[in-house]
Design a protein around this motif. Structure first.
Motif, PDB file in Angstrom:
ATOM      1  N   ILE A 133      -2.110   0.586  14.705  1.00 30.67           N
ATOM      2  CA  ILE A 133      -3.466   0.163  15.068  1.00 30.67           C
ATOM      3  C   ILE A 133      -4.509   1.063  14.412  1.00 30.67           C
ATOM      4  O   ILE A 133      -5.510   0.584  13.849  1.00 30.67           O
ATOM      5  N   VAL A 134      -4.273   2.382  14.480  1.00 29.41           N
ATOM      6  CA  VAL A 134      -5.199   3.346  13.886  1.00 29.41           C
ATOM      7  C   VAL A 134      -5.303   3.145  12.376  1.00 29.41           C
ATOM      8  O   VAL A 134      -6.356   3.377  11.772  1.00 29.41           O
ATOM      9  N   GLY A 135      -4.216   2.695  11.752  1.00 29.93           N
ATOM     10  CA  GLY A 135      -4.234   2.473  10.314  1.00 29.93           C
ATOM     11  C   GLY A 135      -4.851   1.147   9.920  1.00 29.93           C
ATOM     12  O   GLY A 135      -5.713   1.072   9.032  1.00 29.93           O
ATOM     13  N   VAL A 136      -4.447   0.070  10.600  1.00 34.23           N
ATOM     14  CA  VAL A 136      -4.828  -1.275  10.148  1.00 34.23           C
ATOM     15  C   VAL A 136      -6.259  -1.654  10.518  1.00 34.23           C
ATOM     16  O   VAL A 136      -6.939  -2.343   9.736  1.00 34.23           O
ATOM     17  N   VAL A 137      -6.751  -1.227  11.673  1.00 40.39           N
ATOM     18  CA  VAL A 137      -8.093  -1.634  12.107  1.00 40.39           C
ATOM     19  C   VAL A 137      -9.178  -1.128  11.148  1.00 40.39           C
ATOM     20  O   VAL A 137     -10.003  -1.927  10.658  1.00 40.39           O
ATOM     21  N   PRO A 138      -9.230   0.172  10.838  1.00 38.09           N
ATOM     22  CA  PRO A 138     -10.237   0.630   9.865  1.00 38.09           C
ATOM     23  C   PRO A 138     -10.074  -0.041   8.496  1.00 38.09           C
ATOM     24  O   PRO A 138     -11.066  -0.354   7.834  1.00 38.09           O
ATOM     25  N   TYR A 139      -8.816  -0.266   8.103  1.00 35.75           N
ATOM     26  CA  TYR A 139      -8.558  -0.903   6.812  1.00 35.75           C
ATOM     27  C   TYR A 139      -9.159  -2.303   6.775  1.00 35.75           C
ATOM     28  O   TYR A 139      -9.825  -2.698   5.806  1.00 35.75           O
ATOM     29  N   LYS A 140      -8.946  -3.084   7.840  1.00 37.81           N
ATOM     30  CA  LYS A 140      -9.474  -4.444   7.910  1.00 37.81           C
ATOM     31  C   LYS A 140     -11.000  -4.455   7.966  1.00 37.81           C
ATOM     32  O   LYS A 140     -11.645  -5.423   7.527  1.00 37.81           O
ATOM     33  N   LEU A 141     -11.585  -3.393   8.495  1.00 39.28           N
ATOM     34  CA  LEU A 141     -13.037  -3.293   8.582  1.00 39.28           C
ATOM     35  C   LEU A 141     -13.661  -2.751   7.303  1.00 39.28           C
ATOM     36  O   LEU A 141     -14.883  -2.589   7.206  1.00 39.28           O
ATOM     37  N   GLY A 142     -12.807  -2.442   6.333  1.00 39.59           N
ATOM     38  CA  GLY A 142     -13.303  -1.974   5.043  1.00 39.59           C
ATOM     39  C   GLY A 142     -13.400  -0.477   4.890  1.00 39.59           C
ATOM     40  O   GLY A 142     -13.931   0.024   3.887  1.00 39.59           O
TER      41      GLY A 142
END
Length: 207
Positions: A133-142
């Motif tokens: 979650i910590v990795g994918v959420v910021p990634y998806k937000l750019g």
């Protein structure tokens, strides 16, 4: 048998989340490499299981795993060697901080987390979920760090990386040979051999 299966499954879950976090931090697309990463992680954890159970080398397992990940990023993802080390250590540090925090939040202490096998598995699962979650959420937000690692590449890096891998294999093979663990020597050879083979095949695909 049950212990081996549990170790392999939860350690693979844990290591794959480490891989995802490392890639997401620097805005790489981890699932593009998921297949090869899972094969390397499986072989790596098989090595780790034998090291922990057959030799008193458990303290060296994290270092060995870090080196394998560095080689993986260098020869498969094609990140320059210095960049591969940065990506690996950043993911490892983030993973470690999250697991340490969850250890005290869920169990209160390291001793309590290690008191039963089920506690250990619960911690590994919780860590994998939170790390993802910590990795994918910021990634998806750019968000993420875009570092021009190509500028860090030095001359003859591919050859030097291959030499370092062979040197690593020779050193660990000597230690294992002294302890009469030839099966483990073979497993490490297969792990590093797979990385080199994958690297050669990928290079040919772009010719």
């Amino acid at each position: 048998m049950q212990e081996a299966f549990g170790f392999m499954f939860f350690s693979t879950l844990e290591a794959f989340s480490w891989f995802l976090l490392s890639m997401y931090i620097f805005r790489y697309k981890p699932f593009k490499y998921a297949g090869s990463a899972l094969i390397v992680i499986f072989l790596m954890n098989l090595d780790s299981f034998i090291l922990r159970n057959e030799l008193s080398l458990a303290n060296y397992v994290p270092l060995i795993n870090i080196l394998i990940f560095v080689f993986y990023y260098a020869v498969v993802v094609k990140i320059p060697l210095i960049g591969s080390l940065i990506v690996t250590l950043a993911g490892f540090a983030g993973f470690g901080l999250i697991q340490a925090a969850l250890t005290f939040i869920l169990f209160g202490s390291i001793e309590a987390a290690q008191s039963t096998v089920s506690n250990g598995y619960a911690l590994q699962t919780a860590t994998a979920i939170v790390v993802f979650i910590v990795g994918v959420v910021p990634y998806k937000l750019g968000y993420g760090i875009s570092v021009p690692f190509e500028k860090m590449k030095f001359k003859l890096e591919e050859i030097i990386t291959s030499i370092l891998m062979v040197l690593f294999l020779c050193i660990i093979s000597f230690v294992l040979y002294v302890n009469n663990l030839m099966l483990l020597v073979l497993l490490f050879a297969v792990t590093l051999g797979y990385l080199l083979y994958f690297s050669v095949m990928k290079d040919r695909s772009f010719e």
